[in-house]
Scaffold this motif. Sequence first.
Motif, PDB file in Angstrom:
ATOM      1  N   LEU A 192       0.926  -1.268  -0.057  1.00 16.32           N
ATOM      2  CA  LEU A 192       0.079  -0.127  -0.014  1.00 16.32           C
ATOM      3  C   LEU A 192       1.075   1.339  -0.020  1.00 16.32           C
ATOM      4  CD1 LEU A 192      -2.763  -1.003   2.409  1.00 16.32           C
ATOM      5  CD2 LEU A 192      -2.784  -1.048   0.099  1.00 16.32           C
ATOM      6  N   SER A 193       1.880   1.274   0.744  1.00 13.37           N
ATOM      7  CA  SER A 193       3.014   2.359   0.621  1.00 13.37           C
ATOM      8  C   SER A 193       4.370   1.852   1.043  1.00 13.37           C
ATOM      9  CB  SER A 193       2.515   3.524   1.845  1.00 13.37           C
ATOM     10  OG  SER A 193       2.621   2.857   3.101  1.00 13.37           O
ATOM     11  N   GLY A 194       5.324   2.396   0.441  1.00 12.37           N
ATOM     12  CA  GLY A 194       6.826   1.737   0.472  1.00 12.37           C
ATOM     13  C   GLY A 194       7.063   1.092  -0.738  1.00 12.37           C
ATOM     14  N   THR A 195       8.244   0.352  -0.666  1.00 17.58           N
ATOM     15  CA  THR A 195       8.964  -0.478  -1.738  1.00 17.58           C
ATOM     16  C   THR A 195       9.186  -1.801  -1.717  1.00 17.58           C
ATOM     17  OG1 THR A 195       9.963   1.518  -2.598  1.00 17.58           O
ATOM     18  CG2 THR A 195      10.629  -0.361  -3.534  1.00 17.58           C
ATOM     19  N   PRO A 196       8.598  -2.778  -2.166  1.00 26.05           N
ATOM     20  CA  PRO A 196       8.545  -4.165  -1.846  1.00 26.05           C
ATOM     21  C   PRO A 196      10.055  -4.597  -2.511  1.00 26.05           C
ATOM     22  CG  PRO A 196       7.405  -3.627  -3.996  1.00 26.05           C
ATOM     23  CD  PRO A 196       7.515  -2.578  -3.432  1.00 26.05           C
ATOM     24  N   LEU A 197      10.566  -5.344  -1.341  1.00 22.12           N
ATOM     25  CA  LEU A 197      12.055  -5.734  -1.595  1.00 22.12           C
ATOM     26  C   LEU A 197      12.038  -7.423  -2.093  1.00 22.12           C
ATOM     27  CD1 LEU A 197      14.132  -4.050   1.026  1.00 22.12           C
ATOM     28  CD2 LEU A 197      13.407  -3.106  -1.220  1.00 22.12           C
ATOM     29  N   VAL A 198      10.753  -8.244  -2.009  1.00 24.25           N
ATOM     30  CA  VAL A 198      11.036  -9.233  -2.128  1.00 24.25           C
ATOM     31  C   VAL A 198       9.799  -9.637  -3.131  1.00 24.25           C
ATOM     32  CG1 VAL A 198      11.854 -10.276   0.062  1.00 24.25           C
ATOM     33  CG2 VAL A 198       9.244  -9.826  -0.045  1.00 24.25           C
ATOM     34  N   SER A 199       9.701 -10.757  -3.847  1.00 18.09           N
ATOM     35  CA  SER A 199       8.568 -11.202  -4.918  1.00 18.09           C
ATOM     36  C   SER A 199       8.171 -12.796  -4.434  1.00 18.09           C
ATOM     37  CB  SER A 199       9.327 -11.187  -6.260  1.00 18.09           C
ATOM     38  OG  SER A 199       9.611  -9.999  -6.814  1.00 18.09           O
ATOM     39  N   ALA A 235      10.177  -1.815   2.053  1.00 19.68           N
ATOM     40  CA  ALA A 235      11.020  -0.566   2.704  1.00 19.68           C
ATOM     41  C   ALA A 235      10.285   0.516   2.757  1.00 19.68           C
ATOM     42  CB  ALA A 235      12.280  -0.478   1.655  1.00 19.68           C
ATOM     43  N   GLY A 236      10.397   1.228   3.912  1.00 20.69           N
ATOM     44  CA  GLY A 236       9.833   2.521   4.002  1.00 20.69           C
ATOM     45  C   GLY A 236      10.260   3.730   3.326  1.00 20.69           C
ATOM     46  N   THR A 237      10.458   3.475   2.092  1.00 17.03           N
ATOM     47  CA  THR A 237      10.560   4.716   1.203  1.00 17.03           C
ATOM     48  C   THR A 237      10.013   4.418  -0.215  1.00 17.03           C
ATOM     49  OG1 THR A 237      12.590   3.246   0.273  1.00 17.03           O
ATOM     50  CG2 THR A 237      13.137   4.662   1.997  1.00 17.03           C
ATOM     51  N   THR A 238       9.950   5.484  -0.954  1.00 18.60           N
ATOM     52  CA  THR A 238       9.322   5.405  -2.117  1.00 18.60           C
ATOM     53  C   THR A 238      10.357   5.218  -3.220  1.00 18.60           C
ATOM     54  OG1 THR A 238       9.424   7.740  -2.602  1.00 18.60           O
ATOM     55  CG2 THR A 238       7.475   7.038  -1.335  1.00 18.60           C
ATOM     56  N   VAL A 268       8.480   6.976   3.956  1.00 16.70           N
ATOM     57  CA  VAL A 268       7.148   6.600   4.353  1.00 16.70           C
ATOM     58  C   VAL A 268       6.965   5.725   5.157  1.00 16.70           C
ATOM     59  CG1 VAL A 268       6.341   7.839   1.984  1.00 16.70           C
ATOM     60  CG2 VAL A 268       6.850   5.474   2.305  1.00 16.70           C
ATOM     61  N   LYS A 269       6.015   5.548   5.843  1.00 15.78           N
ATOM     62  CA  LYS A 269       5.652   4.435   6.682  1.00 15.78           C
ATOM     63  C   LYS A 269       5.214   3.354   5.795  1.00 15.78           C
ATOM     64  CE  LYS A 269       3.336   2.871  10.678  1.00 15.78           C
ATOM     65  NZ  LYS A 269       4.357   2.424  11.490  1.00 15.78           N
ATOM     66  N   ALA A 270       6.077   2.170   5.835  1.00  8.20           N
ATOM     67  CA  ALA A 270       5.658   0.945   4.808  1.00  8.20           C
ATOM     68  C   ALA A 270       4.322   0.646   5.413  1.00  8.20           C
ATOM     69  CB  ALA A 270       6.732  -0.165   4.729  1.00  8.20           C
ATOM     70  N   ARG A 271       3.521   0.075   4.366  1.00  5.97           N
ATOM     71  CA  ARG A 271       2.006  -0.381   4.540  1.00  5.97           C
ATOM     72  C   ARG A 271       1.798  -1.483   3.719  1.00  5.97           C
ATOM     73  NH1 ARG A 271      -1.835   3.014   3.623  1.00  5.97           N
ATOM     74  NH2 ARG A 271      -3.359   1.854   5.056  1.00  5.97           N
ATOM     75  N   GLY A 272       1.339  -2.565   4.255  1.00  7.01           N
ATOM     76  CA  GLY A 272       1.397  -3.718   3.236  1.00  7.01           C
ATOM     77  C   GLY A 272       1.118  -5.044   3.864  1.00  7.01           C
ATOM     78  N   GLN A 273       0.795  -6.195   3.227  1.00  8.01           N
ATOM     79  CA  GLN A 273       0.764  -7.579   3.692  1.00  8.01           C
ATOM     80  C   GLN A 273       1.534  -8.457   3.066  1.00  8.01           C
ATOM     81  OE1 GLN A 273      -3.737  -7.992   3.645  1.00  8.01           O
ATOM     82  NE2 GLN A 273      -3.933  -7.546   5.871  1.00  8.01           N
ATOM     83  N   VAL A 274       2.101  -9.425   3.568  1.00 12.04           N
ATOM     84  CA  VAL A 274       3.001 -10.296   2.914  1.00 12.04           C
ATOM     85  C   VAL A 274       2.512 -11.898   3.376  1.00 12.04           C
ATOM     86  CG1 VAL A 274       5.140 -11.147   2.561  1.00 12.04           C
ATOM     87  CG2 VAL A 274       4.804  -8.680   2.647  1.00 12.04           C
ATOM     88  N   PHE A 275       2.082 -12.634   2.620  1.00  9.97           N
ATOM     89  CA  PHE A 275       1.892 -14.111   2.963  1.00  9.97           C
ATOM     90  C   PHE A 275       2.876 -14.888   2.324  1.00  9.97           C
ATOM     91  CE2 PHE A 275      -2.321 -12.092   3.404  1.00  9.97           C
ATOM     92  CZ  PHE A 275      -2.694 -12.727   4.553  1.00  9.97           C
ATOM     93  N   ALA A 276       3.307 -16.066   3.184  1.00 11.05           N
ATOM     94  CA  ALA A 276       4.211 -16.998   2.965  1.00 11.05           C
ATOM     95  C   ALA A 276       3.843 -18.338   3.234  1.00 11.05           C
ATOM     96  CB  ALA A 276       5.692 -16.673   3.410  1.00 11.05           C
TER      97      ALA A 276
END
Length: 365
Positions: free
Chosen positions: A193-200, A213-216, A222-230
């Motif tokens: 939702l916000s930030g930069t994903p570092l994994v795929s 990561a908490g950067t654009t 920015v404050k990183a926002r999101g959900q990651v499932f593994a």
Amino acid sequence: MKTSLVIKGVNFSNLLEEFKKQNIKIFNIKRISACEIEISFTNKQKSKIIAILNQKCYTISSQKKSQLPFYLKPFKNTAIIVGIIFGFLLNIMASFFVWNINLVGDASLSSDITKTLNENGIKRFALKSQISAQTIKKILYENVDAISLVSVSQRGTTLFINYTKRVNAQTDFSESENIIAKSDGMIASILTLSGTPLVSPGDYVRKGQILIAGTTAEGEKVKARGQVFAYVWKSATAEFPLTTILWARTNNTCTNFKVTFKDSTLFQSHNTHSFKKFETEENISYLTDKVLPIKIVETIEYELEPIETEQDFEQNKQKVIAEAKMRCWEQIAGDENILEEKTETNFVSNIYFVTHYIKIKEQIS
């Protein structure tokens, strides 16, 4: 208030004429017999009438007061009537106002809700006609972000506001600027939702690794926002050594006695020992019946010695596997979708290690 008199005598026409001359108003005149009449008059005229009756030699046979349904001194009577009227009018007027506001919901939001309502004129003594449920809902939805559901009702002069605290998606996010992996696993899906994903998806990550990561892309923080499932493997291991230690009793014991009566101790021995390891056995008996319960408590401490014994893994294999599975399942919340299960057995340094694995998909952000 009126007073009634029953008068005995004759020539009542002369008496009534005298009352008329003295400006005494008689309300009711009732002839009871040839020599008795009943007259009614105001209490103010009573003394004057009695004086005339005495002067003309009439006899008063009985006297009674005619009570009004509500009587007090004029001033007090007026004050009470005014008070009743005022109270009645006040009660009617009060029904047009809100006297109490009852908030029902998470206490952590009550101060924000109260402040918002006050700022918008919704408070005690506000006119009920100026307050509507839809207005209150709109105000709270627009000004209190933490509210997810509001219902409003009025009962008499009390306004009831029921509300539910919003459970935002970000409550599952890391409190730091970056979103960190909570456990090892293979990435199944990622929502940023916000930030930069570092994994795929398909990447294997370790616990503590930065996922978002908490950067654009432009480098802005920015404050990183999101959900990651593994895909995560839960595991638990049960051990089975081929040799084990059993503890057996020796012939050495230490015995003590205690004699009690109800809650009082009558006698107690204090024998001691130097056993490094021991187990205790207690025997209870009674000298008398329940009327006089004298109890004897015998405590025996048995010395234990270690004995090394061998045990067969094949005979106990299923029991060890079941123990490993149980420990592994204890790590599962219960609502996860089980994707795969497997059990591995390894033998190291005279010990069998049985490990059970369960593969699930869970949120690691």
